[in-house]
Design an enzyme around this catalytic site. Structure first.
Site, short mmCIF file in Angstrom:
data_model
loop_
_atom_site.label_atom_id
_atom_site.label_comp_id
_atom_site.label_asym_id
_atom_site.label_seq_id
_atom_site.Cartn_x
_atom_site.Cartn_y
_atom_site.Cartn_z
CD GLU A 10 -0.20 -3.87 2.97
OE1 GLU A 10 -1.38 -4.10 2.69
OE2 GLU A 10 0.65 -3.52 2.13
CE LYS A 29 -4.56 -4.11 4.45
NZ LYS A 29 -5.00 -4.30 3.05
CG ASP A 65 -2.00 -1.03 1.16
OD1 ASP A 65 -2.30 -1.50 0.05
OD2 ASP A 65 -2.57 -1.37 2.22
#
Length: 243
Positions: free
Chosen positions: A103, A105, A72
């Site tokens: 990452e 999220k 990401d």
């Protein structure tokens, strides 16, 4: 007008947290929510990191032809890196140029920690070159390969408390190759892990700003990336592509 650094820092965090919260509420599709969250974190880093660094979603490749999983957020060097691949809208970054991977999220939980660790490990296991560095008086020895920062960025936590023993337990599962070094749960605080363990949890009110500052400090400590062996990549020019 009276300037206040406290207000500036607070507003920076509030902007990030509010945008993450709006993305979570406004989009129904999990993938769309994820893309929106990723965009918020990328814009923060693209805006405030020094220009020698760049941040983008990308794959990472090494000179042996191995690729990481899709990340990401990749923080990479652009001052000394001789090439960054752009192919059909996707970025591919040589392993030597990478400083950190994250990452992004919606919420942190045990599954997301494990998922992020797997992504981080896919970068750290790649081969990296490091050549001697020529200078006016001779040659410096090759720079030792630096540890690639790995982490997880979220708005919320599925645990209560948001930063507690459950998070510590999830973070300490695994080894050095897949360790998450630094992360942010914008609604609760930041976390940090090192060789001594993952006992440092920082519940603070301006977590996004604190994360940004801590990341910049760690990047400063790393100085520059190693000198990439361009010829190690160039040897792939002689490989015949499949028809």
């Amino acid at each position: 007008m009276t300037w206040s650094i406290e207000t500036l820092l607070s507003e920076l965090h509030n902007d990030i947290q509010n945008r993450l919260s709006r993305a979570r509420k406004a989009f129904g599709h999990p993938g769309t929510k994820g893309d929106a969250s990723e965009s918020v974190w990328l814009e923060l880093l693209q805006t405030y990191l020094p220009r020698r660094y760049q941040a983008d979603s990308a794959h990472v490749v090494d000179s042996d032809g191995n690729f990481s999983e899709q990340l990401d957020v990749v923080v990479f060097d652009r001052q000394y890196s001789p090439f960054i691949f752009n192919f059909e809208g996707q970025k591919v970054i040589p392993a030597e140029s990478v400083y950190g991977v994250f990452e992004a999220k919606q919420s942190i939980n045990a599954d997301q920690v494990a998922y992020a660790r797997k992504k981080v490990a896919s970068v750290r296991r790649l081969h990296r070159t490091s050549l001697p560095i020529p200078h006016a008086g001779g040659t410096y020895s090759p720079k030792p390969l630096q540890h690639i920062i790995g982490g997880l960025l979220t708005l919320e936590s599925d645990w209560s408390p948001g930063l507690g023993e459950a998070l510590t337990s999830a973070l300490t599962t695994g080894g050095h190759q897949d360790r998450l070094d630094l992360g942010c749960v914008a609604a609760h605080g930041i976390f940090s892990c090192d060789d001594a363990g993952c006992s440092t949890l920082t519940p603070i009110g301006k977590a996004a700003t604190a994360f940004l500052f801590e990341l910049i400090a760690r990047l400063q400590e790393k100085a520059t990336v190693p000198m990439i062996d361009v010829r190690a990549y160039a040897r792939w020019l002689d490989v015949d592509l499949p028809v």
